[in-house]
Write a protein that holds these residues in place. Structure first.
Motif, PDB file in Angstrom:
ATOM      1  N   LEU B  33      -8.703  -6.857  12.027  1.00 25.16           N
ATOM      2  CA  LEU B  33      -7.955  -7.449  10.985  1.00 25.16           C
ATOM      3  C   LEU B  33      -8.580  -8.854  10.841  1.00 25.16           C
ATOM      4  CD1 LEU B  33      -5.585  -7.773   9.196  1.00 25.16           C
ATOM      5  CD2 LEU B  33      -3.968  -8.503  10.890  1.00 25.16           C
ATOM      6  N   LEU B  37     -10.139 -10.658   7.745  1.00 21.00           N
ATOM      7  CA  LEU B  37      -9.335 -11.745   6.895  1.00 21.00           C
ATOM      8  C   LEU B  37     -10.640 -12.721   6.819  1.00 21.00           C
ATOM      9  CD1 LEU B  37      -6.132 -12.294   9.013  1.00 21.00           C
ATOM     10  CD2 LEU B  37      -6.636 -11.505   6.762  1.00 21.00           C
ATOM     11  N   HIS B 149      -4.102  -8.077  -2.493  1.00 18.03           N
ATOM     12  CA  HIS B 149      -3.954  -8.028  -1.208  1.00 18.03           C
ATOM     13  C   HIS B 149      -2.803  -7.949  -0.731  1.00 18.03           C
ATOM     14  CE1 HIS B 149      -8.251  -9.549  -1.860  1.00 18.03           C
ATOM     15  NE2 HIS B 149      -8.571  -9.182  -0.338  1.00 18.03           N
ATOM     16  N   GLY B 153      -1.003  -4.995   1.870  1.00 22.85           N
ATOM     17  CA  GLY B 153      -0.186  -5.285   3.016  1.00 22.85           C
ATOM     18  C   GLY B 153       0.955  -4.616   2.843  1.00 22.85           C
ATOM     19  N   CYS B 180       1.007  -7.219  10.670  1.00 29.98           N
ATOM     20  CA  CYS B 180       1.624  -7.586   9.620  1.00 29.98           C
ATOM     21  C   CYS B 180       2.008  -9.352   9.525  1.00 29.98           C
ATOM     22  CB  CYS B 180       2.963  -6.883   9.231  1.00 29.98           C
ATOM     23  SG  CYS B 180       2.689  -5.140   8.769  1.00 29.98           S
ATOM     24  N   TYR B 183      -1.044 -10.896   9.135  1.00 31.77           N
ATOM     25  CA  TYR B 183      -1.610 -10.929   7.581  1.00 31.77           C
ATOM     26  C   TYR B 183      -0.978 -11.468   6.594  1.00 31.77           C
ATOM     27  CZ  TYR B 183      -3.705  -8.277   3.759  1.00 31.77           C
ATOM     28  OH  TYR B 183      -4.364  -8.007   2.611  1.00 31.77           O
ATOM     29  N   TYR B 186      -1.524 -15.243   6.718  1.00 37.14           N
ATOM     30  CA  TYR B 186      -2.865 -15.709   6.339  1.00 37.14           C
ATOM     31  C   TYR B 186      -2.708 -15.692   4.980  1.00 37.14           C
ATOM     32  CZ  TYR B 186      -7.579 -15.355   5.168  1.00 37.14           C
ATOM     33  OH  TYR B 186      -8.698 -15.413   4.279  1.00 37.14           O
TER      34      TYR B 186
END
Lengths: 592, 214, 451
Positions: B33, B37, B149, B153, B180, B183, B186
């Protein structure tokens, strides 16, 4: 200091080691089509890449026919010619070399060489291949749509890529851009796998500095690709929007063929910056795996450790980092702010230093070696020679001033074919001769291999060395026909004819190679598990070809680096990475 | 061991390191991940640079300010907070709290996405809407990519959310919730940068002027 | 063993090829000899490295080839050697980079006394603009571009009125004076490249880029587009004539200013009618053409094209080749039109004549001609309507037998090879793509279907 004796207590295998979950297929389709085994995926990648590469090879013949014998073939008109040039370039760079090195060699070698059972995310790995295949099919589809594939050159520069007057500026270019976007998505899935596998799934004892350089090269190339492809991705999306929705990211106000366009204010140079921010690392995405693989070929077949392993790793890291700050050396005459030239000329020539170090260390690996002139070794030597030539002409083009008279000429074409087409392809061949026994359990035919090497190596040098001189005379690239000029002597046409004949021959000989691949699969000499007496883990598998899961019941434990060849005191001239110190006869002898 | 130390080790001479790098599924996923990212960071960074470069042209027409975006931003912040709460709950073993927080996180995200679509429609009905205006084109492109994105997710969120009913392996769920949450934080960060620099005024211009670049 | 010998042979062969082959840079004709010097320097540095490393590699292959019972030396690294090599490489790189940067500094800094002109590129031809008496270029914008205003001049800008417009691909420059070339494209990317000048630069739509140079040798030099710009990229050519200042000034004054081009009035059809009587003898009363007299149809053809051809016949660019039998008959006829006004008048009259498609006379196979016509259509229009923007005359409904003759003439160098024919060479290169007579007839047969 003793270098083979270790404190063995460090290797007591811990009781529980979580392993990569393997999916065990029950059907033939599950095993060989929807396969989650990295080795099968690797072969799928390699076969698809070579298949589409054959198309690109034929395209190169077609354009050489036109250049060598202008206007003799009614099926090659100026539009077709540009389409051949474009598709040849795009296929070779992206769909063949990138896919083959990372998807093919990466998938096959990374898990085996780091001592893992498979990639860490086998399912994602499988999807990666199918997305790649879809991208290839989209690309192929563009040959069959109205207007044919795009003829904008592999750089796809706007405005011409999406303006009238360029072949394939409606459907061809859209399919190209969408195909690239899918390629990138597919690659990102695979790339995440390669990076995480190298960082996380190495077997016990396999420190980063014990990795074979092949893994280092592929690993760094993958990192570069992950960081560079987004630039191509956004530019593909933005250009698609410019074409379909009428946005003006790259499209300025233009008057095309007497008609006012509907755009205003876009900046074509923005595309070039984005493209080369991807495009220059792309060169190293192709080159770094070749660098890594050739290091291992040289070491194995010269029975000598790679010279200056640490320097080699540092050079790979340095090249990778520098490759992101040299992109505008492709744009010295693009009309960008000319003052950028100072910066980019300097960074570009700096990158020559780590690259030169790699060359020195390859040659120094041969020095005081015990060189077996096997087919892989021949290809490795051919690579060094070709790469030196291509690398040195890079110093012409990287130095802003020197580059100006040469840019956009055949000199550029000759340079990049030498450095990122022929050189890496020679490594691909060498690598296939080297690892084919592991993949199939049989050796490739040696005689055919040598024939293949000699024609390919000498022939391609014969193609590209004289081509530089066409460029120096001023022959521009991407010209359908040069016609009459006041500065190109008539004798220059002989060079073009020569190149065409050589290209046809070299291309045809690749069929011998394909024949060898198929013939040897059924009739080749059985290879045994380690025909080259190599040290790295892929040669130490219990089965050849390795079964799903690679290493049988227990994963190997690594005790040494990948280059213990001709160690003084050892009986054999190689010590595999997983041989514990106590099993090396005479291990107590010391280097000094 | 530092990277520098690792990279300067002499692999042929030094005693091998201790047993290391044991494969661990959770770590591997988290690393994947993070690498992903990093890729996404490059993507949005390039878009911001492209935006800044385009702004330097004199025909630049700033995109209209949409008040709705402030509300959307709030929704996304709440979504992120909810997921943080879910992570907190699952670590403490409060499964009900985790379920509620997870649901809230997904709901706020959907609100954000619906809000973004409303903003798109609002913009397209405005009098001076013109797709050749690069500010507007960039707005659609960047918010579209960001939204995609988030949608991706939501797929991962949906897979997690469907597993938290009945019997489940807490360790696995905890791990999924952590991923999660990372993410979402972010993507919230990306949105705040995008919104702050590009869509809540001419802030990028001001910033570049402050730095003396323009 | 063999591989070592081959390596040596390749090295020796490469060096010999470099020194002995006749193929190298064309003699320079500008001030950028410093570029040539940096190239030579780079050749010496890289050449020595090329020879040294490859010969050393060949030596290693021979000296350290496999021998039974022998062992390679175990030497993981040699810091001292590696640092030495790194240091030497850095020195070599710096030796190439430093002079390069100095020359680059020169390249980007235009001298203050440089004269200015503008090169305008479009698919697939060149045009040039000089600033006129006031020394200031008028402003331009793509939105003003039209057939009447191909340079896109701003009609309201007083600075632009005296700009001298050269609507032909031939540029003249004065000898020995530094010039700054402003480069502008109105459609796609192009590149202004004259191999003898060494300097080159892209034309980018939406921007104005520049280079500067000083021509140092008189003569006529080819100008080539060096940046892919579409199907016609390879025919986007022009020429640069470097001459003494006096000759240059004379050439320049022979071109109209923007004010003059925009003030141009169209011809007087009534006056043209009388003049046309001579033409009608062969071309027919309605300019419908007459195969028996070898006179093509004129009605419906673009006036700009007719004008250019009449002028070509007058100045000898057409109708002067010894094998151009019918062209030689036209030349004296064109000479009866004494001045530009007469030409304009007769063309104005032709414009009033009815435009009926010419009779079909060729027997090519239209379906075979469709594919090659794709290339023709990029300039002449997919429907053959002709486009002034690409300097391509109308084809559809025009005399087919005449097109066959002209295509053959282009292929055989009877048309398009005269030094004064500025547009012909482009078509000559294009006509070459038609392999044989049958292909020519086929493509014309296809054009006959475009009605």
């Amino acid at each position: 200091m003793s270098y083979v004796a270790h404190d063995e207590s460090a290797f007591a295998p811990p009781a529980e080691v979580e392993e990569v979950e393997l999916y065990h297929p029950k059907t033939w389709v599950g095993k060989y089509v929807w396969s989650q085994d990295a080795k099968v995926i690797a072969v799928q990648y390699a076969m698809t890449a070579m298949g589409i590469g054959l198309v690109a090879l034929v395209l190169s013949w077609l354009m050489r026919l036109q250049l060598g014998y202008p206007n003799s073939f009614s099926f090659i008109n100026p539009s077709n010619y540009l389409q051949f040039v474009t598709m040849h370039g795009m296929i070779m760079v992206i769909y063949l070399l990138t896919a083959l090195f990372l998807g093919g060699f990466g998938n096959y070698l990374i898990p085996l060489m780091v001592g893992a059972r498979d990639m860490v995310f086998p399912y994602v790995n499988m999807v990666s291949y199918w997305v790649y295949l879809f991208a290839v099919l989209l690309l192929v589809a563009s040959f069959f749509v109205t207007g044919g594939p795009t003829g904008a050159g592999w750089t796809l520069y706007p405005p011409q890529a999406i303006s009238q007057g360029t072949p394939g500026s409606s459907w061809g270019i859209i399919l190209m851009l969408v195909s690239l976007a899918f390629f990138i998505v597919g690659f990102t899935m695979g790339g995440l796998n390669y990076v995480v596998t190298v960082l996380q799934a190495r077997t016990r004892g396999m420190t980063m500095m014990r990795l074979p350089l092949t893994v280092w090269g592929i690993f760094m190339a993958t990192v570069l690709a992950l960081l560079a492809f987004p630039a191509l991705f956004v530019s593909a999306i933005m250009m698609t929007l410019d074409l379909t929705l009428g946005t003006s990211f790259f499209m300025p106000a233009i008057v095309s063929m007497g008609q006012q366009g509907g755009h205003s204010g876009g900046n074509p140079l923005l595309f070039q910056h984005l493209f080369w921010f991807f495009g220059h690392p792309e060169v190293y995405i192709v080159a770094l795996p070749a660098f890594g693989i050739v290091s291992d070929l040289l070491s194995v077949h010269a029975r000598k450790n790679i010279f200056g392993y640490r320097m080699m790793v540092w050079a790979i890291l340095a090249i990778g980092a520098l490759s992101f700050i040299v992109w505008a050396h492709h744009m010295y005459v693009s009309g960008m702010n000319p003052y950028f030239g100072f910066f980019f000329a300097t960074t570009t020539l700096i990158i020559a230093v780590p690259t030169a170090i790699k060359v020195y260390n390859w040659v120094l690996t041969l020095w005081r070696g015990n060189i077996h002139l096997t087919v892989p070794m021949l290809f490795a030597i051919g690579f060094i020679f070709t790469f030196i030539n291509g690398g040195l002409t890079g110093l012409f083009l990287g130095n802003a001033t020197v580059s100006v008279p040469l840019s956009d000429t055949m000199f550029v074409v000759a340079h990049f074919h030498m450095v990122m087409a022929i050189a890496p392809i020679l490594v691909v061949f060498g690598a296939i001769y080297h690892w084919y026994p592991k993949i199939t359990g049989r050796m490739l035919n040696d005689t055919l291999g040598k024939f293949h090497f000699w024609v390919t190596f000498v022939g391609s040098y014969g193609i590209y060395y004289p081509m530089h001189y066409l460029g120096m005379m001023g022959v521009p690239r991407r010209y359908y026909a040069i016609g009459g000029t006041d500065f190109i002597p008539a004798s220059a046409h002989f060079v073009n004819e020569w190149i065409t004949i050589a290209a046809l021959i070299v291309g045809a000989v690749q069929m011998v190679f394909l024949y060898n691949l198929i013939w040897s699969y059924f009739n080749g000499k059985p290879s045994g598990s380690n025909p080259w007496n190599a040290t790295t883990l892929e040669w130490q598998t219990p089965d050849t070809p390795p079964k799903h899961g690679n290493f049988g019941a227990t994963l190997p434990v690594v005790y040494r680096w990948a280059y213990d060849y001709s160690v003084p005191g050892a009986v054999d001239d190689f010590i595999p990475q997983n041989v514990p110190p106590r099993e090396v006869t005479g291990r107590n002898s010391s280097k000094t | 061991m530092s990277i520098f130390h690792d990279l300067t080790a002499k692999p042929w001479a030094t005693a091998p390191g201790t047993v290391e790098n044991l494969y661990d599924r959770a770590t591997a996923r988290k690393l994947a991940l993070k690498v992903f990212l990093a890729v996404v960071t490059v993507l949005f960074m390039l878009l911001i640079i492209a935006y800044g470069r385009r702004m330097a042209y004199e025909d630049w027409r700033p995109s209209p300010q949409l008040g709705l975006l402030w509300a959307n931003t709030l929704a996304l912040i709440l979504g992120s907070v909810a997921l943080q709460w879910a992570q907190f709950s699952v670590r403490r073993g409060h499964m009900d709290g985790m379920r509620v927080a997870l649901l809230a996180g997904g709901a706020f995200t959907v609100v954000f996405l619906v809000g973004q679509i409303l903003a798109w429609r609002q913009l397209s009905t405005m009098g001076y809407f013109d797709v050749t205006n690069p500010a507007i084109a960039f707005f659609y492109l960047i918010t579209g990519l960001h939204g995609l994105h988030l949608l991706g997710g939501l797929v991962a969120w949906g897979r997690t959310f469907s597993k938290v009913w009945g019997d489940f392996d807490v360790a696995i769920i905890r791990h999924s919730v952590e991923l999660c949450t990372l993410y979402w934080h972010y993507l919230l960060g990306v949105w705040l940068v995008l919104f702050g620099l590009l869509f809540s005024g001419n802030n990028l211009d001001i910033l570049l002027k402050l730095c003396g670049i323009r | 063993m063999v591989v070592a010998i081959v390596l040596v042979l390749l090295v020796v062969g490469s060096v010999l090829f470099h020194f002995l082959s006749p193929w190298y840079f064309t003699p320079i004709a500008s001030n950028w000899s410093a570029m040539d010097h940096t190239i030579s320097l780079t050749f010496w540095v890289t050449g020595s490295v090329f020879v040294a490393i490859n010969l050393f590699m060949a030596y290693c292959v021979i000296r350290y080839r496999y021998r039974k019972g022998k062992r390679a030396q175990y030497e993981p690294e040699n810091k001292k050697l590696e640092w030495w090599l790194t240091g030497l490489t850095t020195v070599g790189v710096a030796a190439m980079l430093a002079p390069g940067l100095f020359v680059w500094a020169n390249f980007v800094e235009v001298p203050k006394d440089a004269g200015v002109f503008e090169a305008v590129g479009k698919q697939w031809s060149w045009g040039f603009r000089f600033p006129g008496k006031d020394g200031v270029m008028g402003t331009v914008d793509a939105k003003y571009v039209s057939d009447k205003n191909p340079f896109g001049m701003n009609p309201d800008d007083p600075n632009g009125q005296d700009d001298v417009l050269v609507s032909s691909p031939e540029l003249h420059l004065p000898l020995g004076k530094p010039v700054k070339a402003l480069l502008r494209s109105i459609d796609v990317l192009h590149d202004f490249a004259v191999p003898q000048f060494r300097a080159k630069m892209d034309l980018v739509p939406g921007l104005v880029t520049y280079i500067w140079f000083t021509p140092t040798r008189t003569g006529k030099f080819d100008l080539l587009c060096n940046e892919l710009c579409g199907t016609g990229h390879f025919v986007m050519r022009g020429s640069v004539v470097v001459e003494e200042d006096a000759a240059f000034q004379a050439w320049l004054s022979g071109h109209p200013t923007f004010a003059q081009t925009s003030a141009q009035v169209s011809g007087d059809a009534a006056a043209g009618k009388a003049l046309f009587a001579v033409c009608a003898a062969c071309h027919g009363l309605q300019a419908e053409g007459n195969p028996a007299m070898n006179a093509p149809k004129l009605s419906g053809q673009g006036d700009w094209y007719l004008k250019r051809q009449l002028k070509s016949f007058k100045n000898g660019a057409r109708g002067s080749h010894e094998k151009d039998v019918f062209g030689k008959m036209m030349a004296p006829m064109a000479a009866t039109l004494t001045d530009d006004a007469a030409i304009d008048n007769v063309i104005a009259y032709i414009k009033t004549l009815p435009d009926n498609p010419a009779l079909i006379t060729t027997k090519g196979i239209a379906t075979n001609g469709q594919k090659p016509y794709v290339t023709c259509g990029t300039c002449h229009g997919a429907d053959g309507r002709g486009m002034q923007a690409t300097n391509a005359p109308r084809l559809k409904g025009m005399s087919d037998w005449y097109m066959v003759t002209q295509l053959k003439n282009f292929k055989q160098g009877i048309r398009g090879a005269h030094p004064k024919d500025l547009y012909g060479p482009q078509m000559a290169l294009m006509a070459d793509i038609l392999g044989d007579d049958q292909a020519t007839h086929d493509v014309v047969a296809y054009i006959n279907t475009l009605r």
